[in-house]
Design an enzyme around this catalytic site. Structure first.
Site, short mmCIF file in Angstrom:
data_model
loop_
_atom_site.label_atom_id
_atom_site.label_comp_id
_atom_site.label_asym_id
_atom_site.label_seq_id
_atom_site.Cartn_x
_atom_site.Cartn_y
_atom_site.Cartn_z
N TYR A 134 0.86 -1.18 0.00
CA TYR A 134 0.00 0.00 0.00
C TYR A 134 0.89 1.22 0.00
O TYR A 134 1.48 1.57 1.02
CB TYR A 134 -0.90 -0.04 1.24
CG TYR A 134 -1.95 1.05 1.33
CD1 TYR A 134 -2.22 1.92 0.27
CD2 TYR A 134 -2.69 1.22 2.49
CE1 TYR A 134 -3.19 2.90 0.36
CE2 TYR A 134 -3.68 2.19 2.60
CZ TYR A 134 -3.91 3.03 1.54
OH TYR A 134 -4.87 4.01 1.64
N LYS A 162 -1.31 -1.55 -4.06
CA LYS A 162 -2.34 -0.52 -4.13
C LYS A 162 -1.62 0.82 -4.22
O LYS A 162 -1.00 1.28 -3.26
CB LYS A 162 -3.24 -0.56 -2.89
CG LYS A 162 -4.31 0.53 -2.89
CD LYS A 162 -5.04 0.64 -1.56
CE LYS A 162 -6.01 1.81 -1.61
NZ LYS A 162 -6.63 2.09 -0.29
#
Length: 302
Positions: A134, A162
């Site tokens: 992330y 992500k």
């Protein structure tokens, strides 16, 4: 693990006294599964993990695992400042039955790329589960740079990222130089660009209350390859994305959007404050307009 489709970072519904609304949480899980999302993320930013005690985070893992009951994959966030705490959350997630982990840069510490990689590798060794990285420098202050990504290539568990930097040049770099790390859209207003560059998944908080719209865009772009249709859907969604991002009221908007679906998500935890009447009215109108437009495009009732 192959990340494919719409992954919802689930909200944590609260009563007015900020205790967990267990019934609303169960309703939310069932609503998302029935709508067709492809996975549920527990302890993402939208779930307000940063405002929860350790005991509450551990309870959410086991509670959500029981509610999901294997119907879709469950991904658990391990976000924490200390590596030791992230390791603990990762180990607990594995014990709870998580299918994968979401591993972010430790906030506030401002680590180097090498230090981020060592942090992530330590979490990986502790849990040995598939990992979605992330990258969110807007909250964490630093990017997962090439040094970090090169080091993480030593473990096959790091199978997706992500990407929430908002930097289109990073999107290009990831797609070109790190094809072994699958792209997952983490910047909602760039979803069309992510799909054009090969992303097969989208982690989108708005899918808590509008899963149909987000699935429609994924279906048009990633499944059908119809970017003309995708542009029309994206155009219909952009006003919602602007409302969600303006004024620092993101979590509040997501929770109120779910409340409009008949599931009382309750207030955000302090220091955040609920939306005022004008904000609620604007959000409701934008959602109605979006749903009408997308229904006209897809022919499906939303």
């Amino acid at each position: 693990m192959h990340f494919e489709g719409i992954y919802t970072p689930i909200v944590t519904p609260y009563h007015d006294d900020f205790s967990l609304n267990e019934n609303a949480l169960a309703e939310t899980v069932n609503h998302l599964v029935a709508a067709g999302v492809h996975g549920i993320i527990v302890a993402g930013s939208t779930g307000e993990y940063y405002a929860q005690t350790t005991e509450e985070r551990l309870d959410m893992m086991t509670r959500c695992a029981a509610l999901i009951d294997g119907r879709v994959p469950m991904i658990v966030g391990t976000g924490a400042i200390r590596t030791e705490d992230s390791v603990m959350f990762a180990s607990a997630a594995k014990a709870a039955g998580a299918d994968a982990l979401l591993v972010a840069t430790p906030p506030y510490a401002y680590p180097t790329g090498r230090e981020i990689a060592l942090h992530a590798l330590t979490v990986d060794r502790a849990a040995n589960l598939p990992v979605m990285l992330y990258n969110y420098p807007g909250r964490m202050s630093v990017n997962m740079d090439e040094d970090c990504l090169d080091r993480l290539g030593r473990s096959p568990n790091f199978c997706a990222i992500k990407e929430s930097s908002g930097d289109v040049n990073r999107l290009h770099m990831l797609a070109r130089d790190y094809p072994h790390i699958a792209l997952s859209c983490g910047m909602d207003d760039q979803a069309l660009e992510f799909f054009a560059w090969g992303a097969r998944s989208w982690v989108c908080a708005g899918s808590n209350f509008a899963p149909e719209a987000h699935i429609a865009l994924y279906q048009a772009c990633a499944v059908e390859g119809d970017f003309t249709k995708g542009r029309a859907i994206m155009s219909a969604m952009l006003p919602l994305m602007r409302v969600l991002e303006q004024g620092g009221k993101f979590v509040q908007c997501i929770k109120y959007g779910l409340t409009l679906r008949g599931i009382d998500a309750g207030p955000p935890r302090k220091p955040l404050q609920p939306l005022n009447k004008d904000d609620k009215r604007e959000l409701a109108e934008v959602i109605r307009t979006m749903n009408t437009a997308i229904s006209n495009i897809t022919g499906a009732k939303i």
